[in-house]
Design an enzyme around this catalytic site. Structure first.
Site, PDB file in Angstrom:
ATOM      1  CE  LYS A 125     -59.103   3.636  12.822  1.00  0.00           C
ATOM      2  NZ  LYS A 125     -58.843   2.620  13.489  1.00  0.00           N
ATOM      3  CE  LYS A 177     -59.482 -10.204  -0.603  1.00  0.00           C
ATOM      4  NZ  LYS A 177     -58.341 -11.014   0.305  1.00  0.00           N
TER       5      LYS A 177
END
Ligand SMILES: Nc1ncnc2c1ncn2[C@H]1C[C@H](O)[C@@H](COP(=O)(O)OP(=O)(O)OP(=O)(O)O)O1
Ligand SMILES: [Mg+2]
Ligand SMILES: [Zn+2]
Length: 643
Positions: A92, A120
């Site tokens: 997820k 990121k």
């Protein structure tokens, strides 16, 4: 004679003026802190998007509008989900990842501020895989580039790079493939110098752009664009390794060419360290007209923060730790951080004796042993590593369920980073620190040479000692963030046991302690914190005992009060160097004269159950003792102000 009288009067007025000056300073300090708090809260109220930080500027996208980007009903959503699982093998998204990806896929320019290691890279890697053409990634360091290429290769995502060490043939192939619709690569990594210096690269990018093959531009470590990005106070953020240890990559400031030449390509700037003003600067330099800024909080909501007290009289923290590991953390992976190499050996041996599968780890071990310990721990063949801070780099184990500090860290930033190795899988994990009075001075003499070492250490001590505020909110201040108590969800001991604390008046105690230190000063004697403690508890020479007011408070209470006086500036540190060692003495602090003022009072919040939360039953008694009203004119009465 009259003159003598006048002189004495003048002296007393001067002394009073001195006290007033201190009071003004104290009030100004308070005003500054309240003003800054107000500013932060106002800023948060005005924030258009859901960032917890001052965002750069951005189009006024409301919270409502932004919410839309958390959905998965976009035309690309199915493909995203599929690739997340199949290619990146992740179950997820982490907070903000989906929103950032959806915004970027929608063609928006975006600045993404997220703590180190939060993911990121996925925010441009996954869109790259789901888009036509390729994504241009600008990275300041070749080593970062190589890490990413290696990782992408391991998951079968095609990526290439161009940097100073690329061979001519390689560069030629890459440049040719940029405009080839059958070219396999999804990501092209370049250094900023390449953009600034290679006309050939720019011309190929131009061609690719015109052919619709340049799908996205990612600028990693985007704070490098701004010179302010390098002007952080040292240690202001825990992960500001890039700004402080690397020279400014000069070509970052030339990257504006990208958005000027390729205005239709969405740009994604990524950083772990930028503040609002730095981002504003980056926006100007990169020529991005209206970027949206998403800021992930440094708040690790799945971590439970707890402080336990070490009793100087009978330190049984190791037994306590071993009990925790055997019961609460049975079969779970964790780290115990210790102060020294010797501690690593002894604490580890102690835990082993209690049947725990532990191993020491410190800088002085040979490299093979170190990597063996690391490997065995990573594969769960060792349950606990008992380590110095040398155990840090490259630790990316997801299921660390506890990080216990046998000794406090030297700063909150260090503590955040070390304890942050827990719960990387986002499941609940515990961060417990054992706080001992003597450890403060052990560390203090170690960091004495560092610039703001003492202040940082005292902040850490304040984190441990202060039960006034949520532990998270104390950490938050260090990241220029405001995490309110509600955000804690009782995931710290202060919030969880909020009703167990009382505020007590320690003015008289402070006067007694200050008198002890003052007396020593007048006798040209220096007192270590231990000596002050003993003197106050009546253990000093009989001669001195007669001259001071001793106390019947418990050792832990005495230590807590002395610590509090040090934190509040009534006492301060006084170092003395010998060729072999550094000594820590206590001297009067700047605020000590305030105590001469009758109306001045000092309070302190402490656990209702005494200071030792670990042994509730026995300390219940202690508290009743120490808080008993002063029936026989005793001066040791804690007046309870707030219940
Ligand atoms: N959704 C996710 N679920 C689980 N793990 C994830 C997820 N996204 C990323 N990760 C993992 C992959 C990496 O091992 C780790 C760090 O990701 P990475 O993108 O390198 O961090 P970063 O770029 O934010 O940090 P830095 O500031 O240090 O560059 O997180
Ligand atoms: Mg990164
Ligand atoms: Zn809390």
């Amino acid at each position: 004679k009259a003159n003598v009288f006048l002189w004495a009067g003048l002296d007393s007025v001067e002394a009073e003026l001195e006290v007033v000056k201190l009071q003004i300073a104290e009030l100004l300090e308070k005003q500054a802190s309240l003003t800054s708090k107000r500013k932060q809260l106002l800023r948060r109220l005005e924030e258009p998007c859901d960032s917890t930080q001052p965002s750069g500027s951005g189009p006024a996208m409301t919270k409502q509008e932004l919410l839309r980007y958390e959905n998965d009903d976009f035309s690309w959503s199915t493909e995203l989900g599929q690739n997340l699982k199949d290619v990146f093998q992740l179950s997820k998204f982490r907070p903000l990842q989906l929103k950032a990806i959806n915004l970027s896929m929608s063609g928006k320019d975006l600045f993404l501020v997220m703590p180190t290691g939060r993911g990121k890279s996925l925010c441009y890697q996954l869109p790259a895989v789901c888009s036509e053409g390729f994504t241009l990634v600008v990275t300041p360091l070749v080593s970062l580039m190589e890490d990413q290429l290696m990782y992408l290769k391991s998951i079968d995502v095609e990526a290439v790079s161009l940097n100073a060490s690329s061979s001519k043939e390689h560069a030629k192939t890459v440049l040719a493939e940029m405009t080839d619709s059958k070219a396999p690569f999804k990501l092209l990594y370049v250094t900023p110098e390449k953009i600034a210096k290679s006309k050939l690269l720019m011309s190929r990018l131009e061609k690719a752009y015109n052919a619709g093959r340049l799908s996205r531009i990612a600028v990693d470590e985007v704070h490098c664009c701004s010179q302010w990005g390098h002007d952080f106070r040292p240690g202001e953020r825990p992960y500001n390794c890039t700004p402080t240890t690397l020279p400014l990559p000069p070509d970052y400031k030339l990257l504006g060419i990208l958005k000027r030449q390729f205005p239709k390509v969405p740009l994604l700037g990524l950083t772990a360290t930028a503040t609002g003003s730095v981002l504003k600067d980056c926006q100007k330099i990169l020529c991005v007209p209206e970027p949206i800024t998403l800021t992930a909080s440094f708040n690790r909501t799945n971590l439970y923060y707890e402080v336990r007290l070490k009793d100087s009289n009978s330190d049984d923290s190791v037994s306590d730790i071993s009990a925790l590991i055997k019961e609460r953390y049975k079969d779970q992976s964790g780290i115990v951080y210790v102060f020294s190499q010797k501690d690593a050996e002894t604490v580890s041996a102690d835990l082993q004796k209690k049947g725990i599968n532990a191993s020491p780890y410190h800088a002085n071990m040979n490299p093979e042993d170190k990597s063996q310990v690391h490997r065995k721990w990573a594969t769960n063949k060792i349950q606990v590593v008992v380590a110095t801070v040398a155990f840090g780099m490259g630790i990316d184990k997801a299921d660390v369920r506890f990080v216990i500090h046998h000794t406090i860290s030297k700063s909150i930033e260090n503590y955040y980073q070390e304890s942050g190795r827990a719960g990387r899988d986002d499941k609940p994990a515990d961060c417990i620190v054992y706080f001992g009075f003597n450890d403060i001075f052990r560390i203090s003499t170690m960091v004495v040479m560092e610039n703001v070492g003492q202040q940082k250490l005292l902040n850490m001590v304040d984190y441990c000692q202060n039960v006034d505020r949520c532990r998270r909110s104390v950490i938050a201040v260090h990241f220029d963030e405001v995490w309110d108590d509600e955000g804690c969800n009782e995931m710290c001991d202060v919030c969880r046991h909020g009703n167990d604390y009382i505020t007590v008046d320690i003015t008289q105690h402070a006067k007694d302690v200050v008198q002890i230190v003052e007396l020593a000063g007048s006798l040209e004697e220096k007192l270590t914190p231990l000596k002050v403690t003993e003197a106050w508890m009546g253990k000093g020479p009989a001669k001195r005992r007669k001259m001071i007011q001793t106390t019947t408070l418990s050792r832990l209470e005495v230590e807590a009060i002395i610590t509090s006086l040090l934190l509040q500036g009534y006492l301060s540190e006084d170092f003395s160097f010998t060729p072999y060692t550094t000594y820590f003495y206590l001297k009067l602090g700047g605020k000590a004269p305030l105590l001469k003022n009758q109306s001045h009072s000092i309070t302190m919040k402490m656990r209702r159950t005494g200071l030792d939360a670990n042994t509730v039953s026995t300390t219940q008694q202690t508290v009743q003792e120490s808080f008993r009203p002063a029936d026989e004119g005793s001066r040791f009465f804690f007046s309870i102000l707030i219940d």
